[in-house]
Motif scaffolding. Structure first.
Motif, PDB file in Angstrom:
ATOM      1  N   THR A  55       0.835  -1.198   0.000  1.00 32.40           N
ATOM      2  CA  THR A  55       0.000   0.000   0.000  1.00 32.40           C
ATOM      3  C   THR A  55       0.866   1.243   0.000  1.00 32.40           C
ATOM      4  OG1 THR A  55      -1.697  -1.192   1.252  1.00 32.40           O
ATOM      5  CG2 THR A  55      -1.828   1.210   1.272  1.00 32.40           C
ATOM      6  N   LEU A  56       0.447   2.220  -0.783  1.00 35.39           N
ATOM      7  CA  LEU A  56       1.099   3.527  -0.798  1.00 35.39           C
ATOM      8  C   LEU A  56       0.124   4.537  -0.219  1.00 35.39           C
ATOM      9  CD1 LEU A  56       3.360   5.511  -1.634  1.00 35.39           C
ATOM     10  CD2 LEU A  56       2.241   5.664  -3.886  1.00 35.39           C
ATOM     11  N   LEU A  57       0.519   5.156   0.886  1.00 36.00           N
ATOM     12  CA  LEU A  57      -0.254   6.238   1.486  1.00 36.00           C
ATOM     13  C   LEU A  57       0.348   7.543   1.003  1.00 36.00           C
ATOM     14  CD1 LEU A  57      -0.233   4.899   5.155  1.00 36.00           C
ATOM     15  CD2 LEU A  57      -2.064   4.630   3.463  1.00 36.00           C
ATOM     16  N   LEU A  71      -2.546  10.451   8.407  1.00 38.99           N
ATOM     17  CA  LEU A  71      -1.861   9.412   7.642  1.00 38.99           C
ATOM     18  C   LEU A  71      -0.532   9.037   8.260  1.00 38.99           C
ATOM     19  CD1 LEU A  71      -3.026  10.504   4.152  1.00 38.99           C
ATOM     20  CD2 LEU A  71      -3.254   8.225   5.093  1.00 38.99           C
ATOM     21  N   LYS A  72       0.154   9.981   8.880  1.00 41.94           N
ATOM     22  CA  LYS A  72       1.409   9.654   9.565  1.00 41.94           C
ATOM     23  C   LYS A  72       1.146   8.686  10.712  1.00 41.94           C
ATOM     24  CE  LYS A  72       3.710  14.037   8.550  1.00 41.94           C
ATOM     25  NZ  LYS A  72       4.294  15.246   9.151  1.00 41.94           N
ATOM     26  N   ASP A  73       0.103   8.950  11.489  1.00 37.21           N
ATOM     27  CA  ASP A  73      -0.247   8.054  12.594  1.00 37.21           C
ATOM     28  C   ASP A  73      -0.656   6.676  12.073  1.00 37.21           C
ATOM     29  OD1 ASP A  73       0.241  10.148  14.345  1.00 37.21           O
ATOM     30  OD2 ASP A  73      -1.889  10.583  14.708  1.00 37.21           O
ATOM     31  N   VAL A  90       3.916  -1.059   3.680  1.00 35.42           N
ATOM     32  CA  VAL A  90       3.090   0.135   3.553  1.00 35.42           C
ATOM     33  C   VAL A  90       4.038   1.323   3.543  1.00 35.42           C
ATOM     34  CG1 VAL A  90       1.276   1.552   4.587  1.00 35.42           C
ATOM     35  CG2 VAL A  90       1.144  -0.940   4.737  1.00 35.42           C
ATOM     36  N   GLU A  91       4.028   2.063   2.437  1.00 36.99           N
ATOM     37  CA  GLU A  91       4.894   3.230   2.303  1.00 36.99           C
ATOM     38  C   GLU A  91       4.088   4.508   2.472  1.00 36.99           C
ATOM     39  OE1 GLU A  91       7.857   3.422  -0.845  1.00 36.99           O
ATOM     40  OE2 GLU A  91       7.378   1.341  -1.350  1.00 36.99           O
ATOM     41  N   LEU A  92       4.750   5.528   2.982  1.00 39.64           N
ATOM     42  CA  LEU A  92       4.145   6.849   3.122  1.00 39.64           C
ATOM     43  C   LEU A  92       4.909   7.818   2.238  1.00 39.64           C
ATOM     44  CD1 LEU A  92       2.205   8.864   4.526  1.00 39.64           C
ATOM     45  CD2 LEU A  92       3.971   9.148   6.284  1.00 39.64           C
ATOM     46  N   LEU A  93       4.194   8.466   1.332  1.00 38.67           N
ATOM     47  CA  LEU A  93       4.772   9.503   0.490  1.00 38.67           C
ATOM     48  C   LEU A  93       4.187  10.828   0.929  1.00 38.67           C
ATOM     49  CD1 LEU A  93       6.421  10.492  -1.974  1.00 38.67           C
ATOM     50  CD2 LEU A  93       4.397  10.000  -3.379  1.00 38.67           C
ATOM     51  N   GLU A  94       5.031  11.689   1.489  1.00 37.77           N
ATOM     52  CA  GLU A  94       4.623  13.036   1.852  1.00 37.77           C
ATOM     53  C   GLU A  94       5.087  13.961   0.739  1.00 37.77           C
ATOM     54  OE1 GLU A  94       5.007  14.193   6.161  1.00 37.77           O
ATOM     55  OE2 GLU A  94       6.304  12.416   6.129  1.00 37.77           O
TER      56      GLU A  94
END
Length: 149
Positions: A55-57, A71-73, A90-94
């Motif tokens: 998943t990409l957030l 989304l960070k939490d 699960v990756e987070l793209l800011e």
């Protein structure tokens, strides 16, 4: 992209949108009964941890509609869940400087960052052979999003 991962938490702790009623409008109800609370839970990603698919957030740092901290939490919860019991990456793209709508506006420079990252993940995880750069697709507001491979 700029999703609300936990509808009940967002309803209780944030007043999303200019009027503060985005969650209730989206859900079509208030969580004032056990039936409605179940609807909120069913519409949330948090109860589904650990996630079973990569998943990409994505969140814009200037998003006033969905606060980046939501989304960070959630990303931190995903990481902890994965460490405890597995699950997919699960990756987070800011996206620095992006608001809520730039992330989904085809042709916008901020959207291009999102599309590039999605392309990288599709190549890595799914083995799709796609051009690395969104510009290779001639994507613009007029032509729309990425084509199917």
């Amino acid at each position: 992209i700029a999703a609300v991962p936990d509808m009940l938490t967002a309803y209780e702790n944030y007043r999303l949108s200019d009027e503060g009623d985005a969650i209730e409008l989206y859900m079509g109800c208030h969580p004032d009964s056990s039936t409605n609370q179940k609807l909120y839970q069913d519409a949330s990603m948090s109860p589904r941890l650990p996630l079973g698919i990569p998943t990409l957030l994505v969140v814009g740092t200037e998003d006033v509609d969905v606060p980046p901290q939501l989304l960070k939490d959630f990303h931190a919860s995903c990481q902890a869940s994965r460490e405890e019991g597995g699950g997919a990456v699960v990756e987070l793209l800011e996206v620095y400087g992006a608001d809520h709508y730039q992330l989904v506006t085809a042709g916008d420079g901020k959207w291009r960052q999102v599309a590039r990252k999605m392309t990288e993940i599709l190549q890595e995880v799914c083995g799709w052979e796609l051009p690395v750069f969104v510009a290779d697709y001639s994507v613009s507001e007029a032509t729309g999003f990425l084509p199917s491979p």
